[in-house]
Write an enzyme that holds these catalytic residues in place. Structure first.
Site, short mmCIF file in Angstrom:
data_model
loop_
_atom_site.label_atom_id
_atom_site.label_comp_id
_atom_site.label_asym_id
_atom_site.label_seq_id
_atom_site.Cartn_x
_atom_site.Cartn_y
_atom_site.Cartn_z
N TYR A 56 0.82 -1.21 0.00
CA TYR A 56 0.00 0.00 0.00
C TYR A 56 0.85 1.27 0.00
CZ TYR A 56 -3.76 -3.13 1.64
OH TYR A 56 -4.68 -4.14 1.80
N HIS A 119 -0.20 -11.56 2.05
CA HIS A 119 -1.11 -10.73 1.27
C HIS A 119 -1.89 -11.51 0.21
CE1 HIS A 119 -1.61 -6.23 0.13
NE2 HIS A 119 -2.71 -6.88 -0.07
#
EC number: 1.1.1.247
Length: 321
Positions: A56, A119
């Site tokens: 991110y 993730h």
């Protein structure tokens, strides 16, 4: 329940996690003063769970906000917060997991995470994060060795708990076949337009807490949809209950026994999103929502390859054609 009205959920490992967190993905203000101020405002209005990830690129800004919140007295200690981050696919190799976590800690200026998640159920060739992933860089993940490295991170005290994101029932089963400690969380897309019923039942049977992302359709994100916020069914329920469509969607997720992360940089909406725990949807409401057409918003296209472990979306999510 915390003073901000957000219930605490006890994970299978025994640690407690706020049922609602603030997401930090796809911010338009990445690394800016406005982003930091938004995180600070979230802490001020009552958020105690923040969900970030190496991919991110918001860890550093969140870390600055946490440090400033401590300095301003918005929180008395770091222990008041629950911080989640994620292992990026290029670091999903046994020897790179610990260094990746330590790098996230440096970015966040923290000594430990509360939760560290894989993730995606896929690895990439080692290297820096890139937006455009070459197809020949996509590799199968060695679940056994990568998860063992995650367990080692927990043993060493760098994270209090470990889990996964975007894992199907089949992939969870494969991972747990060799795990010493099962994942405590599986973060996946879940909303009134993607109920995830089978996955929810599997996770519940295995004491894995689902954390829902894209609860409001991830409007504004590359993969976002307006199907949730423009749902006539949700709008009718919202009007009848005197709530917003967002609150109805979030409350539905919570009543399914899941935790959730949502994102807003608007102070009024930040406050509104916290107000979902002192009322309930009726059985009639739940029945109406159960009839909403289902479709997945998030796409795994960027992790698909003719030579990789997953060639189609159906293979990635373990869904039938």
């Amino acid at each position: 329940m915390e003073s901000n009205g957000v219930p605490m959920i006890t994970l299978s490992s025994g640690i407690r996690m706020p049922a609602l967190g603030m997401g930090t993905v796809e911010t338009m203000e990445k690394g800016t003063e406005r982003e930091k101020l938004a995180f600070l405002k979230a802490i001020e209005v009552g958020y105690r769970h923040f969900d970030t990830a190496a991919a991110y690129q918001t860890e550093e800004c969140l870390g600055e906000a946490i440090a400033e919140a401590l300095q301003l007295g918005l929180i008395k200690s770091r222990d008041e917060l629950f911080i989640t981050s994620k292992l990026w696919c290029a670091d999903a190799h046994a020897d790179l997991v610990l260094p990746a976590l330590q790098n996230s800690l440096r970015n966040l200026k923290l000594d430990y995470l509360d939760l560290y998640l894989i993730h995606h159920p896929v690895s990439l060739k080692p290297g820096k994060f890139v937006n455009e992933i070459p197809k020949d860089h996509i590799l199968p993940m060695d679940y056994k060795s990568v998860w063992a490295a995650m367990e080692e991170c927990q043993t060493l005290g760098f994270t209090r708990a470990i889990g996964v994101c975007n894992f199907s029932c089949k992939k969870l089963q494969e991972l747990m076949a060799t795990a010493n400690s099962p994942p405590v969380v599986n973060q996946v897309e879940m909303s009134p337009t993607l109920h995830q019923k089978n996955l929810r039942e599997y996770c519940k049977a295995n004491n894995i807490m689902i954390t829902a992302h894209s609860v409001l359709g991830a409007v504004g994100a590359a993969w976002g949809t307006k199907a949730v916020m423009h749902s006539k069914v949700l709008h009718q329920i919202a009007v009848a209950r005197g709530k917003s469509v967002a609150q109805v969607s979030m409350r539905w997720v919570y009543q399914q026994g899941a935790s959730l992360v949502v994102k807003s940089f608007n102070e009024a909406r930040m406050k509104e999103n916290l107000k979902i725990f002192d009322w309930e949807l009726t059985a009639e409401d739940m029945e109406k929502i159960s009839e909403i057409p289902q479709s997945r918003t998030s796409s795994a296209a960027f992790l698909l390859s003719p030579t990789g472990p997953f060639k189609t979306e159906e293979e990635f999510w373990d869904e039938k054609d």
